[in-house]
Design an enzyme around this catalytic site. Structure first.
Site, mmCIF file in Angstrom:
data_model
loop_
_atom_site.group_PDB
_atom_site.id
_atom_site.type_symbol
_atom_site.label_atom_id
_atom_site.label_comp_id
_atom_site.label_asym_id
_atom_site.label_seq_id
_atom_site.Cartn_x
_atom_site.Cartn_y
_atom_site.Cartn_z
ATOM 1 C CG HIS A 94 -2.214 -0.841 0.962
ATOM 2 N ND1 HIS A 94 -2.982 -1.120 1.901
ATOM 3 C CD2 HIS A 94 -2.568 -1.516 -0.141
ATOM 4 C CE1 HIS A 94 -4.060 -1.984 1.355
ATOM 5 N NE2 HIS A 94 -3.702 -2.397 0.139
ATOM 6 C CD GLU A 97 -5.122 -11.715 -27.284
ATOM 7 O OE1 GLU A 97 -5.108 -11.099 -26.015
ATOM 8 O OE2 GLU A 97 -6.250 -12.240 -27.827
ATOM 9 C CG ASP A 117 -4.124 -13.187 -23.200
ATOM 10 O OD1 ASP A 117 -3.868 -13.801 -21.954
ATOM 11 O OD2 ASP A 117 -4.892 -12.683 -23.297
ATOM 12 C CB CYS A 129 -3.560 -3.369 -27.883
ATOM 13 S SG CYS A 129 -3.928 -5.064 -28.154
HETATM 14 C C1 PEP Z 1 -3.375 -8.721 -24.220
HETATM 15 O O1 PEP Z 1 -3.514 -9.956 -24.028
HETATM 16 O O2 PEP Z 1 -2.369 -8.068 -24.221
HETATM 17 C C2 PEP Z 1 -4.592 -7.736 -24.430
HETATM 18 C C3 PEP Z 1 -4.419 -6.647 -24.606
HETATM 19 O O3 PEP Z 1 -5.807 -8.356 -24.134
HETATM 20 P P1 PEP Z 1 -6.300 -8.258 -22.488
HETATM 21 O O4 PEP Z 1 -5.435 -7.931 -21.554
HETATM 22 O O5 PEP Z 1 -7.757 -7.769 -22.359
HETATM 23 O O6 PEP Z 1 -6.419 -9.692 -22.479
HETATM 24 MG MG MG Z 2 -5.546 -10.613 -24.328
#
Ligand code: PEP
Ligand code: MG
Length: 551
Positions: A169, A411, A435, A482
């Site tokens: 924390h 992924e 992932d 992403c």
């Molecule tokens: C990922 O797997 O990088 C992703 C953007 O999807 P999520 O985090 O929603 O699984």
């Molecule tokens: Mg993902």
């Protein structure tokens, strides 16, 4: 150097149990009021997540198990201070002995709350945190959440403590309040730093350098100037993503609700690179229908104007259950029935979503993206669903996009290795590294015990990403990323050098990612990638990036 003064308690003989109970109740009520105030301050400075720490602390003071136990001890003859100390120790020791970092944090919150009540009982209201006229760095064995919230930001530049971990924390509060901090430096810390010593605190690298030599000092002064410059640059949020030598990069946002689109635009998002659509399906009793989804996608498309919006189809299963859709129990959910596998097993669910997307795409730059694709067959199957969705809309006489860009999330290593095959049926790729790292390293993304293996700069991850980007470009397709890696400032220079076309990040990370990209030259980063990929470990690669780039 800060040493916490624990109020001294001396056993007193209580004359009246009732009076002692009243003292305790008064102190507990006052402590709750104080915590309410601290929560309010934390909320205005650092936001809801940080403030929640103090809300949870107030709940400790409402917990009848603790309150009754203290009162029982008072009735058994102890004074309020002794009864409190005994029960706080017992509860904290019990929590600290349980498995999991969450419970260990609860133990430190219990101690923090106990100390606050004890101070009120003994009349020592505030602890004597260091007071100084000139800027200081606080070095201490530990700082409780209350002490951290109380640091005077006008003189305290940062702190280093012997205890704590990055998820403690205290660390969360430091991040929330924007206080540079290094935690968990070990018990020898207090012996190694004399009071008044000149120190450098490097929060990013987790370092406290005592009595730096002239070269180190120079290096850090240079770094401070560059970072200040970068911060000034970050205020130019609305400029397009571009390197120093004119290489164009899209910096877009990951969002998972409607409200975040405004925040993303204000922070300089050039579009949305990942709309996680799960929010439309969670916290309810049944599936959202086509119209409901359409209205949300259309509203987002309208808010974005001519900027792109990449909608990812429903990604449930694995670590994301959907209560009203019984997906069954599996021994290995991450490797099980999830994402596109669920969509293909429930084609009506998928087609409803695709119809809503095709309708919204009539007057917005909307693209659709499918999660966790492994094979070309899956891709063919979702493409067929897309065509069927379009045919159904036409049959109903409804307006829908005649064409829409289709992407897949990369992924799993299988997808990363077969980009040239998948490229036959897609327009773009987006690397879902949260992932992809999990499946490449065989490390559950939510397993804290394996945190030491989880590193986006692991050579295996970087090789795979480099190959995926090269292969996609060879096929004439653009590539985004992403996962959280896109906002990891040690990874950004490498991804840039590998030729990544789009960084899709949490809206709050957009200014710093854009500013870092602006400070780098594309050609230098290509060289950096070549050197990095010769190195054997993530740590060596990270060190090289930090030597080369000020991030
Ligand atoms: C990922 O797997 O990088 C992703 C953007 O999807 P999520 O985090 O929603 O699984
Ligand atoms: Mg993902």
């Amino acid at each position: 150097m800060y040493r916490r003064a624990t109020p001294r308690t001396q056993a007193r003989t209580c004359t009246s149990v009732e009076a002692e109970l009243a003292r305790f109740r008064r102190a507990a009520a006052q402590a709750k009021e104080q915590l309410y105030e601290v929560q309010g301050r934390a909320l205005s400075v650092a936001g809801e997540d940080t403030a929640a720490i103090f809300q949870a602390q107030q709940m400790i003071l409402e917990d009848p198990t603790l309150l009754d136990a203290v009162e029982d001890q008072i009735r058994a003859g102890l004074d309020a201070e002794a009864a409190l100390v005994q029960e706080i120790d017992r509860l904290a020791a019990m929590l600290a002995g349980l498995d999991g970092s969450y419970l260990r944090e609860r133990a430190s919150d219990v101690r923090d709350v106990g100390l606050r009540v004890l101070r009120l009982l003994t009349g020592i209201e505030e602890d004597s945190l260091p007071v100084s006229d000139s800027p200081i760095i606080v070095v201490a064995q530990d700082l409780s959440p209350s002490e951290t919230a109380q640091l005077d930001r006008s003189v305290v530049l940062g702190f280093a403590i012997a205890k704590g971990g990055i998820t403690s924390h205290t660390a969360i509060l430091a991040r929330g309040f924007g206080i540079p901090a290094v935690v968990g430096l070990g018990d020898s810390l207090l012996n190694e730093v004399p009071d008044g010593a000149c120190v450098i605190l490097d929060g990013g690298a987790g370092l406290l350098i005592v009595d730096p030599d002239a070269v180190t000092l120079d290096h850090y002064l240079h770094k401070i100037r560059l970072l200040a410059q970068r911060e000034a640059d970050a205020s130019e949020v609305q400029t397009p993503g571009m390197t120093r030598d004119g290489h164009r990069i899209q910096v877009v946002a990951n969002i998972g609700d409607v409200a975040s689109v405004e925040q993303a635009l204000a922070l300089g998002a050039e579009g949305v690179g990942l709309l996680r659509t799960e929010f439309l399906f969670l916290d309810r009793k049944d599936l959202p229908d086509e119209d409901e989804q359409y209205l949300v996608y259309r509203a987002l498309g309208t808010a974005l104007g001519s900027r792109p919006l990449v909608i990812r189809t429903l990604d449930i299963g694995g670590d994301k259950p959907l209560p009203y859709l019984d997906l069954g129990q599996e021994a290995n959910p991450s490797l099980g029935f999830r994402a596109i596998r669920v969509s293909l097993a429930y084609p009506e669910l998928l087609k409803t979503q695709l119809r809503a997307i095709l309708r919204a795409a009539v007057d917005a730059d909307i693209k659709v993206m499918f999660p966790m694709v492994v094979t070309l067959d899956e891709l063919q199957a979702v493409r067929e669903c897309l065509e069927e969705a379009r045919t159904e809309l036409k049959r109903r006489g409804m307006a829908c996009a005649e064409s829409i860009e289709v992407g897949v999330m990369v992924e799993v290593p299988a997808a990363a290795l077969t980009i040239p095959i998948l490229a036959r049926r897609v327009d773009f790729f987006s690397l879902g590294t949260n992932d992809l790292i999990q499946y490449t390293l065989a490390v559950d993304r939510n397993n804290e015990r394996l945190g030491y293996l989880w590193d986006p700069l692991q050579p295996a991850v970087l090789y795979l990403i480099k190959k995926a980007i090269d292969d996609a470009h060879r096929e004439g397709k653009w590539v985004g990323l992403c996962g959280e890696m896109a906002s990891d400032l040690d990874a950004v220079p490498l991804l840039l050098g590998m030729g990544l076309d789009e960084f899709s990040v949490n809206p709050v990370a957009i200014p710093k990612v854009k500013a870092l990209i602006r400070s780098l030259a594309f050609h230098d980063m290509q060289d950096l990638v070549e050197r990095a990929l010769q190195l054997p470990t993530a740590a060596a690669i990270r060190a090289l990036v930090r030597e080369t780039v000020v991030n």
